[in-house]
Write a protein that holds these residues in place. Sequence first.
Motif, mmCIF file in Angstrom:
data_model
loop_
_atom_site.group_PDB
_atom_site.id
_atom_site.type_symbol
_atom_site.label_atom_id
_atom_site.label_comp_id
_atom_site.label_asym_id
_atom_site.label_seq_id
_atom_site.Cartn_x
_atom_site.Cartn_y
_atom_site.Cartn_z
ATOM 1 N N LEU A 94 -10.552 2.941 9.031
ATOM 2 C CA LEU A 94 -8.721 3.430 8.571
ATOM 3 C C LEU A 94 -8.512 2.944 9.866
ATOM 4 C CD1 LEU A 94 -9.206 7.560 7.529
ATOM 5 C CD2 LEU A 94 -7.954 5.657 6.345
ATOM 6 N N ASP A 95 -9.084 3.093 11.046
ATOM 7 C CA ASP A 95 -7.621 2.274 12.190
ATOM 8 C C ASP A 95 -8.044 1.036 12.082
ATOM 9 O OD1 ASP A 95 -8.635 5.036 14.260
ATOM 10 O OD2 ASP A 95 -10.167 3.906 14.871
ATOM 11 N N VAL A 96 -8.590 -0.031 11.785
ATOM 12 C CA VAL A 96 -8.266 -1.204 11.194
ATOM 13 C C VAL A 96 -7.100 -1.328 9.857
ATOM 14 C CG1 VAL A 96 -9.619 -2.896 9.531
ATOM 15 C CG2 VAL A 96 -10.713 -2.235 11.409
ATOM 16 N N LEU A 97 -6.842 -0.641 9.161
ATOM 17 C CA LEU A 97 -6.100 -0.287 7.997
ATOM 18 C C LEU A 97 -4.972 -0.578 8.401
ATOM 19 C CD1 LEU A 97 -7.423 1.098 4.775
ATOM 20 C CD2 LEU A 97 -7.548 -1.820 5.601
ATOM 21 N N SER A 98 -4.453 0.565 9.402
ATOM 22 C CA SER A 98 -3.933 0.729 10.770
ATOM 23 C C SER A 98 -2.943 -0.489 11.554
ATOM 24 C CB SER A 98 -3.618 2.198 11.751
ATOM 25 O OG SER A 98 -4.164 1.925 12.618
ATOM 26 N N LYS A 99 -4.274 -1.506 11.667
ATOM 27 C CA LYS A 99 -3.523 -2.623 12.514
ATOM 28 C C LYS A 99 -2.843 -3.823 11.313
ATOM 29 C CE LYS A 99 -6.439 -1.129 15.599
ATOM 30 N NZ LYS A 99 -8.143 -1.563 16.174
ATOM 31 N N LYS A 100 -2.772 -2.940 10.373
ATOM 32 C CA LYS A 100 -2.483 -3.974 8.932
ATOM 33 C C LYS A 100 -3.005 -5.609 8.865
ATOM 34 C CE LYS A 100 1.476 -1.473 7.449
ATOM 35 N NZ LYS A 100 0.978 -0.770 7.353
ATOM 36 N N PRO A 101 -3.877 -5.627 9.291
ATOM 37 C CA PRO A 101 -3.982 -7.381 9.237
ATOM 38 C C PRO A 101 -4.183 -8.165 7.967
ATOM 39 C CG PRO A 101 -6.506 -5.096 8.327
ATOM 40 C CD PRO A 101 -5.596 -4.585 8.587
ATOM 41 N N ASP A 102 -3.889 -9.355 7.944
ATOM 42 C CA ASP A 102 -3.666 -10.001 7.135
ATOM 43 C C ASP A 102 -4.413 -10.193 6.354
ATOM 44 O OD1 ASP A 102 -1.007 -10.642 8.253
ATOM 45 O OD2 ASP A 102 -1.351 -12.455 9.537
ATOM 46 N N LYS A 103 -5.503 -10.111 7.158
ATOM 47 C CA LYS A 103 -7.229 -10.514 6.323
ATOM 48 C C LYS A 103 -7.973 -9.755 6.961
ATOM 49 C CE LYS A 103 -8.377 -15.419 7.507
ATOM 50 N NZ LYS A 103 -8.746 -16.200 7.479
ATOM 51 N N ILE A 104 -8.897 -9.978 6.166
ATOM 52 C CA ILE A 104 -10.891 -9.564 6.943
ATOM 53 C C ILE A 104 -11.044 -9.880 6.106
ATOM 54 C CG2 ILE A 104 -12.302 -7.150 6.634
ATOM 55 C CD1 ILE A 104 -10.280 -5.501 6.781
ATOM 56 N N ASP A 105 -12.097 -11.768 7.190
ATOM 57 C CA ASP A 105 -13.601 -11.764 6.924
ATOM 58 C C ASP A 105 -14.510 -11.383 8.221
ATOM 59 O OD1 ASP A 105 -12.060 -12.715 8.695
ATOM 60 O OD2 ASP A 105 -11.376 -14.532 7.852
ATOM 61 N N VAL A 106 -15.520 -12.848 7.869
ATOM 62 C CA VAL A 106 -16.759 -12.315 8.782
ATOM 63 C C VAL A 106 -16.506 -12.726 9.964
ATOM 64 C CG1 VAL A 106 -18.840 -13.792 9.362
ATOM 65 C CG2 VAL A 106 -18.471 -13.430 6.972
ATOM 66 N N ALA A 107 -15.222 -13.427 10.569
ATOM 67 C CA ALA A 107 -14.433 -13.650 12.050
ATOM 68 C C ALA A 107 -14.329 -12.379 12.230
ATOM 69 C CB ALA A 107 -13.742 -15.159 11.689
ATOM 70 N N TYR A 108 -12.953 -11.103 10.986
ATOM 71 C CA TYR A 108 -12.693 -11.017 11.876
ATOM 72 C C TYR A 108 -13.951 -9.664 12.313
ATOM 73 C CZ TYR A 108 -9.831 -6.418 11.910
ATOM 74 O OH TYR A 108 -8.671 -5.249 12.283
ATOM 75 N N LEU A 109 -15.246 -9.457 10.716
ATOM 76 C CA LEU A 109 -15.736 -7.960 11.412
ATOM 77 C C LEU A 109 -16.636 -8.851 12.794
ATOM 78 C CD1 LEU A 109 -17.424 -8.021 7.630
ATOM 79 C CD2 LEU A 109 -15.570 -6.858 8.895
ATOM 80 N N SER A 110 -17.179 -9.660 12.898
ATOM 81 C CA SER A 110 -17.310 -10.218 14.822
ATOM 82 C C SER A 110 -17.332 -9.634 15.702
ATOM 83 C CB SER A 110 -17.523 -11.432 14.547
ATOM 84 O OG SER A 110 -16.195 -11.575 14.642
ATOM 85 N N LYS A 111 -15.896 -8.888 15.536
ATOM 86 C CA LYS A 111 -15.749 -7.964 16.521
ATOM 87 C C LYS A 111 -16.133 -6.540 16.576
ATOM 88 C CE LYS A 111 -10.842 -8.627 15.508
ATOM 89 N NZ LYS A 111 -9.269 -8.084 15.397
ATOM 90 N N PHE A 112 -16.948 -6.612 16.066
ATOM 91 C CA PHE A 112 -17.954 -5.154 15.229
ATOM 92 C C PHE A 112 -19.074 -5.742 15.945
ATOM 93 C CE2 PHE A 112 -14.140 -4.642 12.699
ATOM 94 C CZ PHE A 112 -13.642 -3.809 13.081
ATOM 95 N N ASN A 113 -19.892 -4.834 17.460
ATOM 96 C CA ASN A 113 -21.121 -5.260 17.713
ATOM 97 C C ASN A 113 -22.305 -4.714 16.457
ATOM 98 O OD1 ASN A 113 -20.893 -5.273 20.034
ATOM 99 N ND2 ASN A 113 -20.904 -3.866 21.226
ATOM 100 N N GLU A 114 -22.004 -4.179 15.780
ATOM 101 C CA GLU A 114 -23.473 -3.248 14.427
ATOM 102 C C GLU A 114 -23.186 -4.533 13.811
ATOM 103 O OE1 GLU A 114 -20.774 0.631 15.941
ATOM 104 O OE2 GLU A 114 -20.054 -1.329 14.966
ATOM 105 N N PHE A 115 -22.211 -5.164 13.248
ATOM 106 C CA PHE A 115 -21.981 -5.864 13.011
ATOM 107 C C PHE A 115 -23.314 -7.591 13.028
ATOM 108 C CE2 PHE A 115 -20.164 -10.576 10.654
ATOM 109 C CZ PHE A 115 -20.211 -10.365 9.513
ATOM 110 N N ASN A 116 -22.213 -7.476 14.487
ATOM 111 C CA ASN A 116 -23.442 -8.907 15.116
ATOM 112 C C ASN A 116 -24.688 -8.427 14.897
ATOM 113 O OD1 ASN A 116 -20.671 -10.344 15.083
ATOM 114 N ND2 ASN A 116 -20.397 -9.462 17.012
ATOM 115 N N ASP A 117 -24.965 -7.188 15.343
ATOM 116 C CA ASP A 117 -26.360 -7.648 15.536
ATOM 117 C C ASP A 117 -26.952 -7.299 13.689
ATOM 118 O OD1 ASP A 117 -26.253 -6.424 17.763
ATOM 119 O OD2 ASP A 117 -26.664 -4.261 16.874
ATOM 120 N N PHE A 118 -26.240 -6.946 12.739
ATOM 121 C CA PHE A 118 -26.566 -7.119 11.420
ATOM 122 C C PHE A 118 -27.092 -8.564 11.252
ATOM 123 C CE2 PHE A 118 -24.689 -8.449 7.534
ATOM 124 C CZ PHE A 118 -26.005 -8.045 5.919
#
Length: 181
Positions: free
Chosen positions: A87-111
């Motif tokens: 919900l927090d991500v959507l509140s920022k109204k990103p133009d797109k969500i992709d692997v580069a965007y998800l790399s902001k999150f430690n859990e994703f990088n760990d995965f």
Amino acid sequence: MVIPDYQSIMLPLLEYSSDELEHHIREAIESLAFHFSLSNEERKELLPSGKQAIFDNRVGWARTYLKKAGLIDSKKRGYFCITQRGLDVLSKKPDKIDVAYLSKFNEFNDFINISSNSSKAQVPSVPNEELNPEELIENTSLKLHEELASDILDTIKTNSPVFFEKLVVDVLILSSHNLST
């Protein structure tokens, strides 16, 4: 319309879950197919393995990546719901969500790091960002199969007619043996 890649599906999938309700993946696939205006033919197009529809597979990978980044959660098989982080991500109204965007999150990088370290297969030096891991494996497998077939044909063509006759007999004997077992 071209079937969207899994990264193009991420934002619409997250938006689909923004009502904070629990959704079944099948419902999401149907809604997203409508969102992307996919034809019935595009919906039925299969992966090279012939076992799963390309679009269904890509929605599944988008869901997996969003889950690994903590944007959605899954409390039971086949269902998912948005998290507060989503919900927090959507509140920022990103133009797109992709692997580069998800790399902001430690859990994703760990995965991603765990997946990369545990893989013993050789990864192509220039990965195709539009293909999800399963499609990449299937396409690589298909390419290797085609190269093997080409190598076999080249070997047959460079040998004598006697070699070819013996090969045909061997194949016939082998195939009749396989049919009888």
